[in-house]
Scaffold this motif. Structure first.
Motif, PDB file in Angstrom:
ATOM      1  N   SER A   1      49.430  14.753  88.693  1.00 62.62           N
ATOM      2  CA  SER A   1      50.545  13.922  88.229  1.00 62.62           C
ATOM      3  C   SER A   1      50.847  14.251  86.775  1.00 62.62           C
ATOM      4  O   SER A   1      49.996  14.757  86.042  1.00 62.62           O
ATOM      5  CB  SER A   1      50.227  12.434  88.389  1.00 62.62           C
TER       6      SER A   1
ATOM      7  N   LEU B   1      46.360  17.103  94.562  1.00 62.52           N
ATOM      8  CA  LEU B   1      47.279  16.170  93.918  1.00 62.52           C
ATOM      9  C   LEU B   1      47.125  16.211  92.404  1.00 62.52           C
ATOM     10  O   LEU B   1      46.004  16.158  91.885  1.00 62.52           O
ATOM     11  CB  LEU B   1      47.033  14.744  94.417  1.00 62.52           C
TER      12      LEU B   1
ATOM     13  N   ILE C   1      43.823  13.960 100.538  1.00 63.13           N
ATOM     14  CA  ILE C   1      43.396  14.361  99.196  1.00 63.13           C
ATOM     15  C   ILE C   1      41.878  14.481  99.133  1.00 63.13           C
ATOM     16  O   ILE C   1      41.327  15.506  98.704  1.00 63.13           O
ATOM     17  CB  ILE C   1      43.878  13.347  98.142  1.00 63.13           C
TER      18      ILE C   1
END
Length: 875
Positions: free
Chosen positions: A864, A862, A855
């Motif tokens: 979420s 990434l 990352i």
């Protein structure tokens, strides 16, 4: 005499110790150098390959700059790729402006802000500098008269092979000649199926066989062969010897080895893979480098002594001044009036804002545009919550991006719930077909099988089947031996010509009928009986994989698979475990269209094993005691999803309960409609597709059975994201077959173990697939494999272009390109989206250093989604 004898013995012991230490040091140096290449599996076991897997502890941009300096390889999308994407509306230019602002804020130059911005905005149009400007005499004079500091830096500059910097009398680079020799020796040693005669002395290893045979190589002159006479017997010592002769400084040896590995990364990658398969070949990469650099010495000896030359990243002063005149809107007269200090500052700025930086800004804007639009789609789509009690069937598919359109259209046709999970279903098995002693690992190549599962049949049926199969194998073997034998190969065309000619004509003019006839002929002759599976444990020798599972293991694997699916309650009457398979003819890359992780193994065998386990009464009883209650009328069946024709093919259907039979019939009834819609969507993306075709299913089958078709399907092209969450998150979204989908319910994963396993396993595989496609698109000449129609299958291992190229490690042109000038695959680094609270993601990052490196260094992105729907970017 006695004292002298002891002293002599001590000296000899010290020599032995020094020799051992030198060998260890050189082998360790080779191991460290191997980070610049990646293992290359044989094409028959094709698995997605991240070419930069050993470099992920470094920032992506740093690796990009290093590869540009070392091999002149660009790993950012080209200007043409970027501008085409921009014209299609795939890049929001607002993100380009944001990226430029970040870059300007992170760099300090004594230049007015408006001047810097004007220069950068103009340069970001990605046009090339006019040739008439670059060749201007006035400009050359300005560059010649510039007395400022050098804008380049030689610090930590990569070391190039000396042969790459010299030419022979005919103007041919010595490195090209060296590559030709090395390719020849690699083909001889690594051949597994094509050569009629094996390489002499092969049992001595690559270096040992080469050392024995090099004195007879007609490709070298007498003096070149003489220079290699009495060469050290051990590869590591030979490598130590030759770098000493070439006067490579000790601190530069590893960099020098890396340069040679990058010269032929395909053949070197195959050597690296082989070195990890057997204890007998652990030093194979050292042997490869010993052979390569020894032969380099033989070619270089007439030119010695030479001091090693470093490829320094020195910018052309002419080009930098031209960039300010073209993009900075300065005139030559204005430049001439600037002080030397001002000129140096301007040149340094142009040097830092180089082509890689500009394309990096565009790539990140392209990726951010995709991320932003995906988040908007997911956030704005009204999701329905499945009522599992009314669900007629649950179907578990591989996370492969090709499953997404099929799942989407299937869900529209009835009360069906689809589930995404890794296509080997967490079964660490190798599989053996009926009557075969050969087993094939049926799991991702990053894992090792722990059990072997074989097909079985009644003894009398098995014996008859094996006899018929042996007949076919004998005919094939005899044909191959006659073809490779010097004398029988002269007779073979007379014997086989009529049959092969008829077969060629039929396959060319009626491919679908011909292939179906040949397949049915083989099937009719073999008459494979109904088979069972060796599920129960059978004692084996300690050196072999155990056949089957113990009673405890059956429960463990069934439970683990159901937990990874998130299927631990509210079971439907019918649960379909769907493996993944593809179909194509005359295709060296056929395995690449099957599972992208499992070395060309289809998932059907695993699906059948899991369905069988979940139907066992004793397994269900044990699962029930641990909280997984499977209703008595729920039946597990197995199928294969054929992505080339988008059909479900049933491979294991036990006796069904009444409710399960109703669900089965319903799936059968809707399948033609589902296949039609998926094929319509998929075929429309293929070049030269005729949109007015009446029978799309027939066209899909023709593509799968026509041996002249170079693109039966797109495979995993355009993959861009890996979404980990409940199906309701994306159920109403058209993800265009670009997303890997893995089911996950954070509420059932308090410890975070399931999420960690998804990232470590399927997440890694998805990233490798993504970077395989990325590399083959941005650098097809180096990481791809060129045009399928001109490929040569060599040594039974892989493909080359012509008869003396590198062993090509990536995907063919037809897997990533729409036309000769337009890409189909969008080279975006994988976006991983996790549906879970932020603290789950933080825990994952903190506990997994390798994932954290990916990352932070830009190898994956990434995001979420929190339980309340909030989207967060973590990069």
């Amino acid at each position: 005499m006695e004292a002298t004898s002891v002293l002599t013995k001590e000296v000899e012991n010290n020599k032995d110790l020094n020799k051992d230490r030198n060998e260890r040091d050189m082998n360790d140096m080779v191991e460290s150098a191997s980070r610049v290449i990646a293992p290359l599996w044989p094409i028959s076991k094709f698995a997605a390959r991240n070419p930069w897997m050993g470099l992920e502890n470094q920032p992506f941009q740093q690796v990009a700059d290093w590869l540009k300096a070392t091999r002149d390889v660009d790993i950012y999308p080209s200007a043409n790729l970027i501008l085409v994407a921009k014209s299609k509306g795939e890049i929001d230019e607002a993100f380009v402006k944001e990226g430029l602002k970040r870059w300007l804020d992170s760099n300090s130059f004594n230049i007015p802000q408006d001047v810097k911005e004007e220069f950068c905005h103009a340069a970001l149009k990605l046009d090339t500098l006019p040739s008439e400007l670059l060749t201007s005499q006035k400009l050359e004079k300005l560059a010649k008269n510039f007395n400022g500091r050098n804008t380049g830096s030689a610090e930590n500059a990569p070391v190039q092979p000396i042969s790459s910097q010299l030419e022979n009398q005919d103007g041919e680079r010595l490195e090209t000649i060296l590559d030709h020799h090395v390719i020849k020796w690699c083909k001889l040693f690594l051949d597994v199926s094509q050569a009629g005669w094996t390489m002499p002395h092969r049992e001595k290893g690559f270096y040992g066989a080469w050392r024995q045979l090099i004195q007879y190589d007609p490709g070298l002159s007498k003096n070149q062969r003489k220079s290699l006479k009495n060469w050290p017997q051990e590869a590591s010592m030979a490598l130590q010897h030759v770098v000493s002769l070439l006067e490579i400084p000790e601190e530069k040896i590893q960099s020098y080895l890396e340069g040679h590995l990058l010269s032929l990364p395909g053949w070197a990658g195959m050597m690296l893979w082989r070195s990890r398969q057997s204890n007998d070949e652990q030093t194979l990469l050292t042997e490869y480098l010993a052979v390569r650099i020894s032969m380099e010495y033989a070619l270089l000896k007439p030119y010695l002594p030479l001091s090693i030359q470093q490829f320094e990243k020195k910018a052309s002063i002419t080009t930098l001044i031209a960039s300010w005149i073209h993009w900075g809107d300065l005139t030559i007269e204005e430049w001439s009036t600037m002080s030397a200090a001002e000129q140096a500052e301007y040149l340094s700025f142009a040097y830092e804002f180089d082509d890689n930086v500009r394309r990096k800004i565009w790539l990140e804007a392209w990726e951010q545009t995709y991320t932003d639009r995906l988040s908007q789609m997911i956030s704005s789509t009204q999701r329905k919550i499945n009522d599992r009690k009314s669900t007629l069937a649950q179907l578990a598919f591989c996370i492969d991006v090709r499953s997404e359109p099929f799942r989407r259209h299937l869900e529209k046709e009835g009360p069906f719930e689809t589930i995404g999970v890794a296509g080997f279903f967490n079964l660490p098995i190798a599989t053996s077909e009926l009557g075969s002693n050969h087993s094939h690992p049926s799991l991702p190549i990053i894992l090792e099988p722990e059990h072997r599962i074989t097909e079985s049949a009644e003894a009398n049926e098995l014996e008859t089947y094996q006899q018929r199969k042996q007949t076919i194998n004998s005919v094939s073997y005899t044909f191959k031996e006659m073809k490779q034998n010097v004398f029988s190969s002269l007779l073979l065309p007379e014997l086989s010509g009529p049959w092969l000619s008829l077969q060629t004509v039929a396959r060319s003019f009626v491919p679908k009928s011909a292939e179906r006839f040949l397949r049915n002929l083989r099937k009719t002759w073999l008459r494979k009986p109904n088979t069972g599976l060796s599920i129960n444990h059978v004692c084996q020798m300690e050196t072999e994989l155990p056949i089957g599972f113990s009673e405890e293991e059956k429960v463990i694997y069934a439970r683990r698979a159901l937990q990874m699916m998130g299927l631990t309650e509210n079971f439907a009457p019918l649960v379909v475990i769907c493996g993944h398979v593809s179909q194509s003819i005359n295709n060296p890359y056929a395995a690449a269209l099957d599972c992208g992780a499992c070395g060309g193994a289809s998932g059907g065998f695993n699906a059948r094993v899991l369905a069988t386990l979940c139907n066992l009464p004793e397994v269900r009883k044990q699962l029930s005691s641990s909280g997984i209650e499977i209703p008595e009328d729920t039946v597990f069946v197995a199928a294969e999803h054929n992505t080339t024709v988008d059909k479900l093919q049933w491979i294991y259907v036990p006796e069904l309960s009444e409710a399960a039979q109703e669900a089965f019939n319903r799936i059968e009834a809707v399948m033609p409609k589902v296949s039609y819609h998926v094929n319509a969507e998929r075929l429309a993306q293929l070049p030269h597709h005729q949109s007015k075709l009446k029978n799309l299913q027939a066209e899909a089958e023709r593509l799968a059975e026509d041996w002249s078709e170079i693109r039966p399907e797109w495979g995993l092209a355009r993959n861009a994201s890996f979404i980990i969450g409940q199906r309701e998150l994306t159920q109403e979204c058209d993800l265009e077959g670009r997303a890997f989908l893995h089911n996950y319910d954070w509420q059932q994963d308090e410890s975070g173990e399931v999420l960690a396993n998804i990232i470590a396993g399927p997440g890694t595989v998805a990233q490798w697939i993504n970077l395989q496609y990325y590399a083959s698109t941005v650098a097809p000449h180096y990481y791809g494999s060129g045009n399928k129609t001109t490929q040569t299958v060599t040594a039974g291992l892989g493909v080359m272009q012509g008869n003396a190229s590198d062993l090509l490690s990536g995907l063919p042109w037809q897997s990533v390109m729409q036309t000769d000038s337009e890409a189909y695959h969008a080279p975006l680094r994988l976006l991983i989206v996790i549906q879970a609270p932020s603290e789950y993601v933080e825990r994952l990052i903190n506990n997994d250093p390798a994932f954290r490196d990916k990352i932070q260094n830009g190898w994956v992105r990434l995001s979420s989604i929190s339980p309340d729907g909030h989207w967060k970017n973590w990069y």
